[in-house]
Design an enzyme around this catalytic site. Structure first.
Site, mmCIF file in Angstrom:
data_model
loop_
_atom_site.group_PDB
_atom_site.id
_atom_site.type_symbol
_atom_site.label_atom_id
_atom_site.label_comp_id
_atom_site.label_asym_id
_atom_site.label_seq_id
_atom_site.Cartn_x
_atom_site.Cartn_y
_atom_site.Cartn_z
ATOM 1 N N ASP A 201 0.827 -1.206 0.000
ATOM 2 C CA ASP A 201 0.000 0.000 0.000
ATOM 3 C C ASP A 201 0.865 1.261 0.000
ATOM 4 O O ASP A 201 1.853 1.336 0.730
ATOM 5 C CB ASP A 201 -0.848 -0.056 1.292
ATOM 6 C CG ASP A 201 -1.828 1.076 1.436
ATOM 7 O OD1 ASP A 201 -2.819 1.075 0.703
ATOM 8 O OD2 ASP A 201 -1.595 1.951 2.293
ATOM 9 N N GLU A 243 1.370 -0.503 -5.190
ATOM 10 C CA GLU A 243 0.370 0.550 -5.350
ATOM 11 C C GLU A 243 1.077 1.895 -5.401
ATOM 12 O O GLU A 243 1.409 2.480 -4.369
ATOM 13 C CB GLU A 243 -0.657 0.583 -4.200
ATOM 14 C CG GLU A 243 -1.798 1.532 -4.544
ATOM 15 C CD GLU A 243 -2.381 2.368 -3.398
ATOM 16 O OE1 GLU A 243 -3.401 3.024 -3.625
ATOM 17 O OE2 GLU A 243 -1.818 2.389 -2.298
#
Ligand code: GLC
Length: 531
Positions: A201, A243
């Site tokens: 993330d 990401e």
């Protein structure tokens, strides 16, 4: 399961565990519920499931605010339930990857609690503290709708702390070697449990430096390469998915020399698929694909139409963003931050032709496609719900109470009206050969059957018709000619002479002669195997 490049021609599926299937009637989806639904995912043809965060969390950001990296929130079950899930998935040749949130913790994490309480705490330096809230002023704010600054004053600490997301998510200090080592431990813990990799993330933001925008810094890459080396050494075949909501040239370094991330989301192609559909022209897609650099042989892009966040418009120009909002977010409440908080089917007017075409693009562009749970049946959203919760409503399994999601009371209001479970659910669509679900299932099967789709090669074919995206995908001795009409009118496409041959259209199973111009119905797509 011993092919280390398995992710290159796989189909991924993203799941909110809380919203997928409740096994114990408490109204919250859980790991056992997901395990019960593995047969469904296998039937669909999914190779890898990405589960959103299941760590203990005060849920100020739906679990992306982690209070403990080493366990599972009780609502979802236990570590044992996770092991059972992984094993059951592996038996079906499905892999499970999970979110690894490196950049920040919850403000409820004991590290932050200790850090804020005492200047001499061993955890003080786990976070980024400052007396001065004007440092790193060239850094943009991501959650512009809720956060006025990346600095928040903390009364207890008597200093400001740095956060790229909500103020309840203080950024970890990756200049601290202890933080770096701790996060390797976290990775080790879950890999030992059997997880097949991580969707990492928010990785661009690990490191801060004055005079920069604090994104994609060299020191960030140094750390991520260490994480990769650690995984390659101890857990070969497990993957890291990046990401980084950035331009293709800025994502490129995250692949390194094939020694950083295995996969990276291709953010900018996504809004351009919607632009193309609305304009009836493919030029924006072509431009961004031409701007996409080559990546190492062992790497792969990951393409998507929607995910658990707002449809992000960070990777378009200001003018394009305004246009996208005008076209796709006619009601102000559909907007969120720099994006649109709607699901695929409502975005495309619940028009079956457009939904199929968008999926045809998803499955034939270079990269591994990832489906957002529920989009395979055309689920809708609930705009009454706060922030991104409107696109994270319970999966609609059948037309029984609460759509078969739970025998109790769902943790949230479900989708209502024309998109409600009475009209849109898995059971109904399984029964019909012509449902959206069955069509997506066929697309997945064809995509996986043909090696051409797993490569990175893509050639745009000039036909003079701006409304039909025509390209060739070539890999492993196979050549696939793809036609996608973005138009709501009948189109004709004349192919260049070199394609004047016969080809096998995969959906119809018919041989097509490609000499004469090809007629395409509105939003039609053809996947043609050339010999
Ligand atoms: C990522 C996630 C998003 C989350 C944010 C902060 O962008 O996709 O859902 O809010 O990181 O962790």
């Amino acid at each position: 399961m011993n092919n280390n490049l398995w992710y290159k021609n796989a189909v991924f599926y993203e799941i909110s565990v809380r919203a997928f299937k409740d096994s114990n009637g408490d109204g919250h989806g859980d790991l056992r519920g997901l395990t019960e639904k593995l047969d469904y995912l296998q039937t669909l043809g999914v190779d890898c499931v990405w589960i959103m965060p299941i760590y203990p969390s005060p849920l100020r950001d739906d679990g992306y605010d982690i209070a403990d990296y080493y366990s599972v929130d009780k609502t979802y079950g236990s570590l044992d339930d996770l092991k059972v899930l992984i094993e059951a998935a592996h038996q079906r040749n499905i892999r499970i990857v999970m979110d690894l949130v490196l950049n920040h913790t919850s403000d409820q994490h004991p590290w932050f609690q200790s850090s804020r309480m005492d200047k001499n705490s061993p955890y003080r330096d786990y976070y980024v503290w400052s007396d001065d809230n004007t440092r790193y002023k060239d850094t943009r704010i991501i959650f512009v709708d809720t956060e006025p600054s990346n600095w928040t004053w903390d009364e207890q600490a008597g200093q400001y702390f740095w956060h790229r997301f909500y103020a309840t998510q203080p950024d970890l200090n990756f200049d601290n070697p202890k933080v770096q080592a701790e996060m390797l431990n976290v990775a080790r813990f879950w890999l030992d449990l059997g997880i097949d990799g991580f969707r990492a993330d928010a990785v661009p933001y690990l490191i801060e430096r004055e005079g920069t925008n604090c994104e994609n810094l060299p020191e960030t890459h140094v750390y991520l390469k260490q994480l990769r080396a650690f995984m390659d050494e101890h857990y070969p075949g497990r993957i890291l998915l990046c990401e980084a909501n950035q331009w293709p040239e800025d994502v490129r370094p995250y692949f390194g020399d094939g020694d950083e991330f295995h996969m990276g989301f291709h953010f900018p192609i996504m809004p351009r698929i919607y632009m193309a559909l609305k304009k009836g022209r493919f030029e924006d897609m072509e431009a961004i694909m031409n701007r996409t650099p080559a990546i190492p042989e062992n790497c792969q892009w990951c393409t998507f139409l929607r995910n658990h966040d707002e449809l992000t418009l960070e990777m378009v120009t200001e003018e394009e963003r305004q246009w996208m909002w005008k076209e796709y977010a006619p009601e102000p409440r559909m907007k969120l931050n720099l994006g649109i908080r709607r699901r695929l089917a409502p975005l495309l007017d619940n028009d079956r032709r457009k939904i199929e075409l968008a999926n045809s693009l998803l499955f034939t562009l270079p990269g591994t496609p990832i489906i957002y749970y529920g989009d395979e049946i055309g689920m809708g959203d609930n705009l009454d719900l706060f922030d991104r919760n409107g696109v994270r409503t319970p999966m609609q399994w059948d037309d029984s109470p609460h759509g078969g999601f739970t025998s109790g009371t769902p943790f949230t209001e479900m989708v209502k009206g024309e998109y409600g479970f009475a009209h849109i659910n898995v059971a109904d669509q399984m029964k019909s050969d012509y449902s959206l679900l069955r069509t997506i299932q066929r697309m997945i099967a064809l995509r996986k059957k043909h090696a051409a789709f797993g490569g990175s090669d893509m050639q745009w074919i000039k036909t003079g018709n701006p409304a039909v995206a025509v390209y060739v995908r070539q890999h492993a001795g196979e050549t696939m000619l793809i036609l996608n009409s973005l138009s709501d009118a009948l189109q004709q496409v004349a192919l260049p002479a070199e394609y004047h041959q016969n080809g096998l259209e995969l959906f119809s199973g018919k041989t097509l002669s490609l000499q004469a111009p090809i007629s395409l119905q509105p939003y039609a797509y053809l996947w043609i195997k050339l010999s």
